[in-house]
Design a protein around this motif. Sequence first.
Motif, PDB file in Angstrom:
ATOM      1  N   TYR A   6      -2.188   6.883   7.060  1.00 53.77           N
ATOM      2  CA  TYR A   6      -1.845   8.122   6.302  1.00 53.77           C
ATOM      3  C   TYR A   6      -0.516   8.777   6.850  1.00 53.77           C
ATOM      4  O   TYR A   6      -0.179   8.207   8.086  1.00 53.77           O
ATOM      5  CB  TYR A   6      -2.983   9.222   6.388  1.00 53.77           C
ATOM      6  N   HIS A   7       0.178   9.513   6.134  1.00 54.66           N
ATOM      7  CA  HIS A   7       0.923  10.493   6.782  1.00 54.66           C
ATOM      8  C   HIS A   7       0.277  11.719   7.152  1.00 54.66           C
ATOM      9  O   HIS A   7      -0.322  12.498   6.163  1.00 54.66           O
ATOM     10  CB  HIS A   7       2.101  10.822   5.898  1.00 54.66           C
ATOM     11  N   PHE A   8      -0.050  11.964   8.329  1.00 55.87           N
ATOM     12  CA  PHE A   8      -0.823  12.958   8.692  1.00 55.87           C
ATOM     13  C   PHE A   8      -0.080  14.336   8.758  1.00 55.87           C
ATOM     14  O   PHE A   8       0.764  14.340   9.725  1.00 55.87           O
ATOM     15  CB  PHE A   8      -1.542  12.727  10.044  1.00 55.87           C
ATOM     16  N   LEU A   9      -0.482  15.440   8.102  1.00 58.53           N
ATOM     17  CA  LEU A   9       0.346  16.485   7.986  1.00 58.53           C
ATOM     18  C   LEU A   9      -0.472  17.490   8.413  1.00 58.53           C
ATOM     19  O   LEU A   9      -1.414  17.736   8.018  1.00 58.53           O
ATOM     20  CB  LEU A   9       1.007  16.876   6.436  1.00 58.53           C
ATOM     21  N   THR A  10       0.366  18.830   8.892  1.00 56.72           N
ATOM     22  CA  THR A  10      -0.255  20.184   8.868  1.00 56.72           C
ATOM     23  C   THR A  10      -0.524  20.807   7.541  1.00 56.72           C
ATOM     24  O   THR A  10       0.067  20.223   6.647  1.00 56.72           O
ATOM     25  CB  THR A  10       0.264  20.972   9.956  1.00 56.72           C
ATOM     26  N   ARG A  11      -1.310  21.621   7.422  1.00 54.69           N
ATOM     27  CA  ARG A  11      -1.673  22.314   5.957  1.00 54.69           C
ATOM     28  C   ARG A  11      -0.224  22.995   5.731  1.00 54.69           C
ATOM     29  O   ARG A  11       0.195  22.786   4.508  1.00 54.69           O
ATOM     30  CB  ARG A  11      -2.709  23.345   6.279  1.00 54.69           C
ATOM     31  N   GLU A  12       0.517  23.483   6.709  1.00 52.40           N
ATOM     32  CA  GLU A  12       1.840  23.977   6.507  1.00 52.40           C
ATOM     33  C   GLU A  12       2.740  22.933   5.939  1.00 52.40           C
ATOM     34  O   GLU A  12       3.582  23.459   4.907  1.00 52.40           O
ATOM     35  CB  GLU A  12       2.324  24.571   7.654  1.00 52.40           C
ATOM     36  N   GLN A  13       2.969  22.050   6.454  1.00 52.51           N
ATOM     37  CA  GLN A  13       3.835  20.730   5.914  1.00 52.51           C
ATOM     38  C   GLN A  13       3.661  20.091   4.860  1.00 52.51           C
ATOM     39  O   GLN A  13       4.281  20.028   3.965  1.00 52.51           O
ATOM     40  CB  GLN A  13       3.666  19.656   7.262  1.00 52.51           C
ATOM     41  N   PHE A  14       2.232  20.157   4.392  1.00 52.03           N
ATOM     42  CA  PHE A  14       1.721  19.715   3.101  1.00 52.03           C
ATOM     43  C   PHE A  14       2.096  20.835   2.078  1.00 52.03           C
ATOM     44  O   PHE A  14       2.618  20.217   0.893  1.00 52.03           O
ATOM     45  CB  PHE A  14       0.020  19.471   3.266  1.00 52.03           C
ATOM     46  N   MET A  48       0.975  -1.133   0.035  1.00 48.14           N
ATOM     47  CA  MET A  48       0.015   0.035   0.109  1.00 48.14           C
ATOM     48  C   MET A  48       0.833   1.227   0.057  1.00 48.14           C
ATOM     49  O   MET A  48       1.835   1.387   0.813  1.00 48.14           O
ATOM     50  CB  MET A  48      -0.874   0.014   1.397  1.00 48.14           C
ATOM     51  N   SER A  49       0.811   2.238  -0.901  1.00 51.49           N
ATOM     52  CA  SER A  49       1.296   3.507  -0.951  1.00 51.49           C
ATOM     53  C   SER A  49       0.533   4.371   0.220  1.00 51.49           C
ATOM     54  O   SER A  49      -0.671   4.606   0.215  1.00 51.49           O
ATOM     55  CB  SER A  49       0.973   4.116  -2.306  1.00 51.49           C
ATOM     56  N   VAL A  50       0.865   4.975   1.051  1.00 49.22           N
ATOM     57  CA  VAL A  50       0.676   5.584   2.324  1.00 49.22           C
ATOM     58  C   VAL A  50       0.456   6.975   1.796  1.00 49.22           C
ATOM     59  O   VAL A  50       1.477   7.584   1.891  1.00 49.22           O
ATOM     60  CB  VAL A  50       1.450   5.416   3.540  1.00 49.22           C
ATOM     61  N   SER A  51      -0.738   7.601   1.691  1.00 52.66           N
ATOM     62  CA  SER A  51      -1.050   8.881   1.124  1.00 52.66           C
ATOM     63  C   SER A  51      -0.625   9.891   2.386  1.00 52.66           C
ATOM     64  O   SER A  51      -0.548   9.549   3.606  1.00 52.66           O
ATOM     65  CB  SER A  51      -2.430   8.869   0.987  1.00 52.66           C
ATOM     66  N   ALA A  52      -0.226  10.992   2.025  1.00 52.45           N
ATOM     67  CA  ALA A  52      -0.216  12.069   3.068  1.00 52.45           C
ATOM     68  C   ALA A  52      -1.891  12.858   2.944  1.00 52.45           C
ATOM     69  O   ALA A  52      -2.428  12.746   2.036  1.00 52.45           O
ATOM     70  CB  ALA A  52       0.808  13.265   2.767  1.00 52.45           C
ATOM     71  N   THR A  53      -2.299  13.208   4.052  1.00 51.56           N
ATOM     72  CA  THR A  53      -3.304  14.149   4.067  1.00 51.56           C
ATOM     73  C   THR A  53      -3.387  15.132   5.344  1.00 51.56           C
ATOM     74  O   THR A  53      -2.481  14.963   6.318  1.00 51.56           O
ATOM     75  CB  THR A  53      -4.710  13.126   4.467  1.00 51.56           C
ATOM     76  N   PRO A  77     -10.013   7.962  15.223  1.00 53.05           N
ATOM     77  CA  PRO A  77      -9.675   6.968  16.394  1.00 53.05           C
ATOM     78  C   PRO A  77      -9.167   5.650  15.550  1.00 53.05           C
ATOM     79  O   PRO A  77      -9.574   5.491  14.460  1.00 53.05           O
ATOM     80  CB  PRO A  77     -11.007   6.636  17.211  1.00 53.05           C
ATOM     81  N   GLN A  78      -8.420   5.178  16.059  1.00 54.71           N
ATOM     82  CA  GLN A  78      -7.466   3.940  15.630  1.00 54.71           C
ATOM     83  C   GLN A  78      -6.482   4.122  14.500  1.00 54.71           C
ATOM     84  O   GLN A  78      -5.825   3.355  14.211  1.00 54.71           O
ATOM     85  CB  GLN A  78      -8.537   2.894  15.024  1.00 54.71           C
ATOM     86  N   GLU A  79      -6.611   5.418  13.940  1.00 53.97           N
ATOM     87  CA  GLU A  79      -5.347   5.699  12.618  1.00 53.97           C
ATOM     88  C   GLU A  79      -4.270   5.789  13.214  1.00 53.97           C
ATOM     89  O   GLU A  79      -4.155   6.779  14.187  1.00 53.97           O
ATOM     90  CB  GLU A  79      -6.480   6.347  11.921  1.00 53.97           C
ATOM     91  N   ILE A  80      -3.169   5.452  12.621  1.00 53.63           N
ATOM     92  CA  ILE A  80      -1.828   5.396  13.122  1.00 53.63           C
ATOM     93  C   ILE A  80      -1.192   6.477  11.922  1.00 53.63           C
ATOM     94  O   ILE A  80      -1.275   6.059  10.751  1.00 53.63           O
ATOM     95  CB  ILE A  80      -1.256   4.266  13.349  1.00 53.63           C
ATOM     96  N   ASP A  81      -0.492   7.278  12.510  1.00 61.25           N
ATOM     97  CA  ASP A  81       0.358   8.150  11.588  1.00 61.25           C
ATOM     98  C   ASP A  81       1.589   7.289  10.877  1.00 61.25           C
ATOM     99  O   ASP A  81       2.233   6.259  11.464  1.00 61.25           O
ATOM    100  CB  ASP A  81       1.022   9.322  12.434  1.00 61.25           C
ATOM    101  N   GLY A  82       1.851   7.254   9.605  1.00 57.79           N
ATOM    102  CA  GLY A  82       2.806   6.546   8.785  1.00 57.79           C
ATOM    103  C   GLY A  82       2.171   5.326   8.434  1.00 57.79           C
ATOM    104  O   GLY A  82       2.852   4.550   7.791  1.00 57.79           O
TER     105      GLY A  82
END
Length: 191
Positions: A54-62, A35-40, A46-51
């Motif tokens: 998704y790669h959970f990013l702030t708007r600034e990081q994105f 699976m390619s892990v998307s950034a968002t 709940p239950q979702e793990i960074d990396g």
Amino acid sequence: METSCRLVVLSGPSGSGKSTIIQRLLKEAPVPLRMSVSATTRPPRPQEIDGIHYHFLTREQFDKRLANREFLEWAEVHKSGYLYGTLKSELTRIWTDGKWALVEVDVEGARSIMREYPEAVSIFLTASSMAEFESRLRSRGTETEGVIQRRLQTAAEELKLADSYRHRVVNDDLDRAVREICDLLGACAAR
Ligand code: 5GP
């Protein structure tokens, strides 16, 4: 491009059973799918793990990664205000490892990827009917009515675009749909 066929692009409206199919494909596909892990910029559920989910990013990081041209594609999905994107580094990671990348994106993202990699195996997944669809979406019980309405509207729009995919698979029967996709991948690997 040599790796093109080792790229699988999967789209389908929410409620089309995508996540279940993906879980099955990762285990059962006749090729080594990763699976390619998307950034968002969407906050984790709940239950979702960074990396992992998704790669959970702030708007600034994105935005910074966008400016650095790190995305193969990106889109604001479901008019949610949240951005989602496929990082080029995800495909490189998977291909370097000799595996096949599975990318789950909305139709806009899929279109960009298909332009860049015309040989990609693109699959549009549908539930058997719009009613079935709505009922699956509601039975998840995680979305508000507003979100459900927006997703149904997106789904109707997405369905119209299904023709641009190389393959369309109806998920009326999970086992059959998984088998159909496995056969497609097997045929592609044998080419
Ligand atoms: P969710 O917020 O429910 O996790 O995802 C909503 C939708 O965002 C997914 O069904 C998928 O269509 C889309 N999506 C997820 N990752 C990406 C991505 O990297 N790029 C694009 N364009 N869409 C994505």
